[in-house]
Design a protein around this motif. Structure first.
Motif, PDB file in Angstrom:
ATOM      1  N   GLY A 162       0.817  -1.210   0.000  1.00 43.26           N
ATOM      2  CA  GLY A 162       0.000   0.000   0.000  1.00 43.26           C
ATOM      3  C   GLY A 162       0.848   1.257   0.000  1.00 43.26           C
ATOM      4  O   GLY A 162       0.563   2.213  -0.730  1.00 43.26           O
ATOM      5  N   ALA A 163       1.906   1.265   0.817  1.00 41.39           N
ATOM      6  CA  ALA A 163       2.765   2.458   0.906  1.00 41.39           C
ATOM      7  C   ALA A 163       3.465   2.726  -0.420  1.00 41.39           C
ATOM      8  O   ALA A 163       3.522   3.872  -0.888  1.00 41.39           O
ATOM      9  CB  ALA A 163       3.794   2.278   2.021  1.00 41.39           C
ATOM     10  N   VAL A 164       3.987   1.679  -1.057  1.00 43.37           N
ATOM     11  CA  VAL A 164       4.701   1.859  -2.326  1.00 43.37           C
ATOM     12  C   VAL A 164       3.744   2.328  -3.419  1.00 43.37           C
ATOM     13  O   VAL A 164       4.061   3.242  -4.194  1.00 43.37           O
ATOM     14  CB  VAL A 164       5.406   0.559  -2.741  1.00 43.37           C
ATOM     15  CG1 VAL A 164       5.920   0.647  -4.172  1.00 43.37           C
ATOM     16  CG2 VAL A 164       6.553   0.257  -1.793  1.00 43.37           C
ATOM     17  N   ASN A 165       2.564   1.727  -3.495  1.00 39.56           N
ATOM     18  CA  ASN A 165       1.622   2.107  -4.547  1.00 39.56           C
ATOM     19  C   ASN A 165       1.096   3.524  -4.358  1.00 39.56           C
ATOM     20  O   ASN A 165       0.880   4.240  -5.339  1.00 39.56           O
ATOM     21  CB  ASN A 165       0.463   1.112  -4.602  1.00 39.56           C
ATOM     22  CG  ASN A 165       0.802  -0.148  -5.366  1.00 39.56           C
ATOM     23  OD1 ASN A 165       0.730  -0.190  -6.587  1.00 39.56           O
ATOM     24  ND2 ASN A 165       1.192  -1.190  -4.639  1.00 39.56           N
ATOM     25  N   ARG A 166       0.908   3.949  -3.125  1.00 40.16           N
ATOM     26  CA  ARG A 166       0.509   5.346  -2.902  1.00 40.16           C
ATOM     27  C   ARG A 166       1.627   6.297  -3.292  1.00 40.16           C
ATOM     28  O   ARG A 166       1.385   7.391  -3.819  1.00 40.16           O
ATOM     29  CB  ARG A 166       0.114   5.547  -1.438  1.00 40.16           C
ATOM     30  CG  ARG A 166      -1.245   4.963  -1.077  1.00 40.16           C
ATOM     31  CD  ARG A 166      -1.692   5.405   0.310  1.00 40.16           C
ATOM     32  NE  ARG A 166      -0.812   4.898   1.357  1.00 40.16           N
ATOM     33  CZ  ARG A 166      -0.983   3.751   1.995  1.00 40.16           C
ATOM     34  NH1 ARG A 166      -1.996   2.962   1.655  1.00 40.16           N
ATOM     35  NH2 ARG A 166      -0.144   3.358   2.931  1.00 40.16           N
ATOM     36  N   THR A 167       2.875   5.885  -3.030  1.00 41.01           N
ATOM     37  CA  THR A 167       4.019   6.718  -3.413  1.00 41.01           C
ATOM     38  C   THR A 167       4.114   6.852  -4.929  1.00 41.01           C
ATOM     39  O   THR A 167       4.334   7.949  -5.460  1.00 41.01           O
ATOM     40  CB  THR A 167       5.323   6.113  -2.859  1.00 41.01           C
ATOM     41  OG1 THR A 167       5.244   6.069  -1.424  1.00 41.01           O
ATOM     42  CG2 THR A 167       6.526   6.943  -3.275  1.00 41.01           C
ATOM     43  N   ILE A 168       3.960   5.745  -5.643  1.00 40.06           N
ATOM     44  CA  ILE A 168       4.021   5.787  -7.108  1.00 40.06           C
ATOM     45  C   ILE A 168       2.833   6.560  -7.666  1.00 40.06           C
ATOM     46  O   ILE A 168       2.959   7.288  -8.668  1.00 40.06           O
ATOM     47  CB  ILE A 168       4.074   4.363  -7.686  1.00 40.06           C
ATOM     48  CG1 ILE A 168       5.355   3.660  -7.204  1.00 40.06           C
ATOM     49  CG2 ILE A 168       4.029   4.391  -9.197  1.00 40.06           C
ATOM     50  CD1 ILE A 168       6.629   4.375  -7.605  1.00 40.06           C
ATOM     51  N   PHE A 169       1.684   6.433  -7.017  1.00 41.43           N
ATOM     52  CA  PHE A 169       0.517   7.228  -7.422  1.00 41.43           C
ATOM     53  C   PHE A 169       0.847   8.717  -7.327  1.00 41.43           C
ATOM     54  O   PHE A 169       0.543   9.494  -8.242  1.00 41.43           O
ATOM     55  CB  PHE A 169      -0.667   6.888  -6.511  1.00 41.43           C
ATOM     56  CG  PHE A 169      -1.875   7.765  -6.722  1.00 41.43           C
ATOM     57  CD1 PHE A 169      -2.787   7.481  -7.713  1.00 41.43           C
ATOM     58  CD2 PHE A 169      -2.085   8.876  -5.918  1.00 41.43           C
ATOM     59  CE1 PHE A 169      -3.901   8.292  -7.907  1.00 41.43           C
ATOM     60  CE2 PHE A 169      -3.188   9.690  -6.104  1.00 41.43           C
ATOM     61  CZ  PHE A 169      -4.101   9.395  -7.100  1.00 41.43           C
ATOM     62  N   GLY A 170       1.487   9.103  -6.230  1.00 46.54           N
ATOM     63  CA  GLY A 170       1.883  10.500  -6.070  1.00 46.54           C
ATOM     64  C   GLY A 170       2.940  10.916  -7.077  1.00 46.54           C
ATOM     65  O   GLY A 170       2.917  12.041  -7.579  1.00 46.54           O
ATOM     66  N   LEU A 171       3.871   9.996  -7.410  1.00 44.96           N
ATOM     67  CA  LEU A 171       4.904  10.318  -8.393  1.00 44.96           C
ATOM     68  C   LEU A 171       4.291  10.542  -9.765  1.00 44.96           C
ATOM     69  O   LEU A 171       4.657  11.495 -10.473  1.00 44.96           O
ATOM     70  CB  LEU A 171       5.934   9.180  -8.446  1.00 44.96           C
ATOM     71  CG  LEU A 171       7.088   9.363  -9.441  1.00 44.96           C
ATOM     72  CD1 LEU A 171       7.899  10.608  -9.112  1.00 44.96           C
ATOM     73  CD2 LEU A 171       7.983   8.126  -9.450  1.00 44.96           C
ATOM     74  N   ARG A 172       3.354   9.677 -10.148  1.00 44.78           N
ATOM     75  CA  ARG A 172       2.687   9.873 -11.442  1.00 44.78           C
ATOM     76  C   ARG A 172       1.914  11.194 -11.458  1.00 44.78           C
ATOM     77  O   ARG A 172       1.898  11.910 -12.467  1.00 44.78           O
ATOM     78  CB  ARG A 172       1.728   8.713 -11.716  1.00 44.78           C
ATOM     79  CG  ARG A 172       2.408   7.413 -12.122  1.00 44.78           C
ATOM     80  CD  ARG A 172       1.413   6.452 -12.737  1.00 44.78           C
ATOM     81  NE  ARG A 172       2.078   5.239 -13.199  1.00 44.78           N
ATOM     82  CZ  ARG A 172       2.176   4.128 -12.501  1.00 44.78           C
ATOM     83  NH1 ARG A 172       1.637   4.075 -11.296  1.00 44.78           N
ATOM     84  NH2 ARG A 172       2.798   3.075 -12.980  1.00 44.78           N
ATOM     85  N   ARG A 173       1.260  11.508 -10.353  1.00 48.79           N
ATOM     86  CA  ARG A 173       0.523  12.773 -10.271  1.00 48.79           C
ATOM     87  C   ARG A 173       1.479  13.959 -10.388  1.00 48.79           C
ATOM     88  O   ARG A 173       1.188  14.932 -11.095  1.00 48.79           O
ATOM     89  CB  ARG A 173      -0.231  12.834  -8.942  1.00 48.79           C
ATOM     90  CG  ARG A 173      -1.034  14.113  -8.711  1.00 48.79           C
ATOM     91  CD  ARG A 173      -1.436  14.214  -7.268  1.00 48.79           C
ATOM     92  NE  ARG A 173      -0.251  14.177  -6.405  1.00 48.79           N
ATOM     93  CZ  ARG A 173      -0.219  13.605  -5.210  1.00 48.79           C
ATOM     94  NH1 ARG A 173      -1.280  13.013  -4.712  1.00 48.79           N
ATOM     95  NH2 ARG A 173       0.913  13.628  -4.501  1.00 48.79           N
ATOM     96  N   ASP A 174       2.631  13.865  -9.717  1.00 50.81           N
ATOM     97  CA  ASP A 174       3.607  14.961  -9.787  1.00 50.81           C
ATOM     98  C   ASP A 174       4.153  15.132 -11.200  1.00 50.81           C
ATOM     99  O   ASP A 174       4.363  16.261 -11.657  1.00 50.81           O
ATOM    100  CB  ASP A 174       4.752  14.701  -8.805  1.00 50.81           C
ATOM    101  CG  ASP A 174       4.309  14.770  -7.356  1.00 50.81           C
ATOM    102  OD1 ASP A 174       3.218  15.324  -7.095  1.00 50.81           O
ATOM    103  OD2 ASP A 174       5.041  14.251  -6.484  1.00 50.81           O
ATOM    104  N   VAL A 175       4.404  14.009 -11.877  1.00 48.90           N
ATOM    105  CA  VAL A 175       4.915  14.098 -13.242  1.00 48.90           C
ATOM    106  C   VAL A 175       3.865  14.710 -14.160  1.00 48.90           C
ATOM    107  O   VAL A 175       4.174  15.555 -15.014  1.00 48.90           O
ATOM    108  CB  VAL A 175       5.345  12.709 -13.747  1.00 48.90           C
ATOM    109  CG1 VAL A 175       5.653  12.744 -15.235  1.00 48.90           C
ATOM    110  CG2 VAL A 175       6.569  12.220 -12.984  1.00 48.90           C
ATOM    111  N   GLU A 176       2.608  14.292 -13.983  1.00 48.22           N
ATOM    112  CA  GLU A 176       1.534  14.870 -14.808  1.00 48.22           C
ATOM    113  C   GLU A 176       1.404  16.369 -14.548  1.00 48.22           C
ATOM    114  O   GLU A 176       1.287  17.166 -15.493  1.00 48.22           O
ATOM    115  CB  GLU A 176       0.215  14.157 -14.494  1.00 48.22           C
ATOM    116  CG  GLU A 176      -1.015  14.784 -15.113  1.00 48.22           C
ATOM    117  CD  GLU A 176      -1.024  14.707 -16.629  1.00 48.22           C
ATOM    118  OE1 GLU A 176      -1.783  15.478 -17.260  1.00 48.22           O
ATOM    119  OE2 GLU A 176      -0.271  13.879 -17.190  1.00 48.22           O
TER     120      GLU A 176
END
Length: 665
Positions: free
Chosen positions: A167-181
């Protein structure tokens, strides 16, 4: 004219394309694409930054750490308890060889008395031996049940640890994708001019996916492996400090091997993901331009370009995987060598009575569990190197210079009249090649301004500056007397409707593509825009009408029909300023006349900029600007410019004289 000499128009066209095109970073559909190789960041700073992304997940990670400690701790005491079963079994096997009726101390004295000191030492070191008694299966069963319970609890804790970490890793990657977008939306247009689309897509898709996979696989395994190493060292020191020193000898050897091989493999992983992006660029560009590829017969060149990039990717991937793959067998060899030494020394100590067989069995199990996580950490080196290499490429996007932010306390135009003024405007894509210099222009509300001129004259650049796609070098542009830099980009662009020569449609229905011009528009407003721009004429011939689903390229309708859809979209947006960049270039003559009528209605009470090469379409414009080399060389009405017999008259004669006319550059 020699090949090395460029005309002024060629220089202007080159400047308009921007520095990315001149650097060879943008290619046509028949050419391979890729950015020049850049030196990668260091592994350690990039890894720290990557782990820093997990900072918002501190609480779940603390829980993961606690669960990992508990799980590893329980797993560590398992062999220590299990050794009792071994000692019970061995004591039963040895004890059954002696007669009953005496205790162990008497048996040891008797053995020494007959000179069998080695056997006496062995019997003396066995805590559960009873002369004449065989294996105590009850005691063995109790030990096994206890160990089973311990391992079950450890497994449940490990499962909970994995669930929280996922859960922690997937939320982090979710945030990374959002930041890149979000970052992509803040990047200026020149950044995209210098980036091949396939390369950029590879960074925001493949590389982020690789980062997610690397974090997911390495964090859990790395944490568990490090804790296991610590626990195993503690238990080995508790059982036998001497054997522990032998086992610990593998740590510096393993670290040295991993460091040497890892350093060699990092550059291969960086090149692997760079080659992946370059290969994606070739595929994306050749697929987008597949019609041109076939028309010009460039399939062989595309295949050759693909093979070259694919060979580069193969070489980089093979080098990365092979070099990093050497770590695993090397570590296994070191671990097996350590196992042999421990088994020999342990066997001698059992024979000497200083250790029990259960202790040696437990120690060997600990040593195997000790070398296994070291081997796992070493085998994860390639995954970590690959993940960090991908993270570096993503960070390059996140670190790219952003467009100038909107002014603090920006002004808002609620109902603009549409007066546009250029005041001493200068602009260049490349400071070494000025394009527009000291341009002054006033466009009154409701005027239709046509812009004509040769290719590369700066026509599209002029309207791009109004849209604030690029920042000025000097001067300013005002809308109703307000500097456009004092407005938010959203407020400015929401008042402008734009129809380009290159149409853009998204995957969705025809109705959705028209409604894109004004979210929240009613069904009747969408249909009214379609009727006004003659979209309604061809929609009813489609099987599903307005519900016809278009693909991303709009390939199931003609080029002219796609152009009509983009015009309807602009019509629906009801803008204060209208920009038409060769908006009717893809429609037939009959449709062009109809669209011209629709555009005349659309331009009523609106300031309009019309870029056109077909001069017949702009004869009724209020003002016609003739541009050359970024400067306005003539302006006036159609009749005035023809009477002047200047640059406009030359262009007009070239189109309507019936024969090809050679125009001096």
């Amino acid at each position: 004219m020699s090949e090395g000499v460029k005309t002024a128009e060629e220089k202007a066209a080159e400047a308009r394309r921007g520095p990315g095109a001149r650097a060879g970073q943008r290619h046509g559909p028949m050419m391979g694409a890729g950015v020049p190789a850049e030196k990668s960041q260091d592994f350690v700073p990039s890894a720290k930054r990557l782990l820093g992304l997990l900072r918002p997940e501190r609480l779940p990670l603390y829980a993961v750490l606690a669960l990992a400690v508990a799980s590893v701790g329980l797993s560590a005491i398992g062999p220590k308890i299990l050794r009792r079963a071994t000692d019970h079994i061995f004591a039963g096997v040895v004890g059954a060889r002696f007669p009953a009726g005496s205790d162990k101390a008497q048996l040891v004295e008797a053995l020494r008395a007959r000179g069998d000191d080695t056997l006496a030492d062995l019997v003396g070191g066995m805590p559960y031996l009873v002369p004449g008694q065989g294996i105590d299966f009850g005691a063995v069963g109790d030990v096994l049940l206890l160990v089973l319970a311990i391992y079950v609890v450890a497994s449940l804790l490990s499962w909970a640890q994995g669930w929280l970490l996922t859960g922690a890793v997937n939320r982090t990657i979710f945030g990374l994708r959002r930041d890149v977008e979000d970052k992509l939306n803040r990047l200026p247009l020149p950044y995209f001019d210098g980036q091949p689309r396939g390369e950029l897509l590879s960074r925001v898709t493949n590389d982020i996916d690789n980062v997610a996979q690397s974090l997911q696989q390495t964090l859990s395994q790395l944490l568990t492996s490090l804790l296991t190493v610590v626990a195993m060292i503690a238990m080995m020191l508790y059982i036998s400090p001497m054997l522990a020193l032998i086992a610990l000898f593998t740590i510096p050897v393993s670290m040295a091997v991993t460091a040497v091989i890892g350093k060699r493999s990092q550059k291969h992983f960086v090149q692997q993901w760079k080659s992946t992006g370059e290969l994606n660029s070739v595929v994306e560009e050749s697929f987008t331009g597949h019609e041109l590829v076939k028309v010009f017969g460039r399939q062989d060149e595309v295949r050759a370009s693909f093979r070259a990039k694919n060979d580069d990717l193969y070489a980089a991937g093979f080098g990365a995987q092979f070099v990093s793959g050497i770590i695993m067998p090397t570590m296994m060899f070191i671990g097996n060598l350590n196992y042999v030494i421990i088994a020999v020394v342990g066997g001698l100590r059992v024979a000497g009575g200083s250790m029990t067989l259960g202790d040696v069995q437990a120690f060997i199990q600990y040593s195997r569990q000790f070398t296994q996580p070291l081997t796992q950490v070493a085998s994860m080196a390639n995954l970590m190197q690959s993940g960090v290499a991908s993270a570096e490429r993503v960070f390059e996007v996140l670190d790219a210079p952003e467009q100038r932010p909107d002014a603090v306390g920006a002004a808002v135009l609620d109902d603009p009249r549409g007066r546009v003024e250029f005041e001493d405007v200068s602009f260049s894509y490349d400071p070494a090649n000025p394009l527009i210099e000291h341009l002054d222009l006033v466009v009154e509300p409701g005027q239709t301004v046509a812009i004509v001129g040769p290719t590369g004259a700066g026509k599209t650049t002029l309207v791009n500056l109004v849209m604030r796609f690029y920042e000025l070098d000097a001067g300013r542009i005002t809308l109703d007397g307000v500097d456009i830099t004092a407005l938010t980009r959203h407020n400015l662009r929401s008042e402008i409707g734009m129809v380009l020569q290159d149409t853009w449609l998204f995957g969705g229905t025809i109705r959705d593509n028209i409604a894109y011009g004004r979210p929240g528009a009613s069904e009747e407003e969408v249909l009214a825009a379609a009727r006004a721009t003659y979209v309604d004429r061809f929609v009813h011939s489609l099987p599903d009408g307005y519900d016809t689903v278009l693909d991303a390229e709009g390939g199931n309708i003609s080029a002219g029909e796609k152009q009509l859809l983009t015009i309807a979209r602009a019509f629906l947006s009801d803008p204060a300023l209208l920009i038409l960049d060769e908006a009717t270039s893809s429609v037939d003559t009959r449709t062009e006349l109809l669209v011209q009528q629709a555009m005349s209605a659309l331009r009523q009470d609106r300031t309009s900029f019309v870029i056109a090469h077909r001069l017949s379409t702009i004869r009724d414009a209020d003002v016609i600007l003739v541009m050359r080399d970024g400067a306005i060389v003539e302006q006036g009405s159609h009749a005035e410019l023809l009477a002047r017999d200047g640059a406009y008259a030359e262009l007009y004669a070239a189109q309507f004289s019936g024969a090809a006319v050679v125009v001096d550059a």
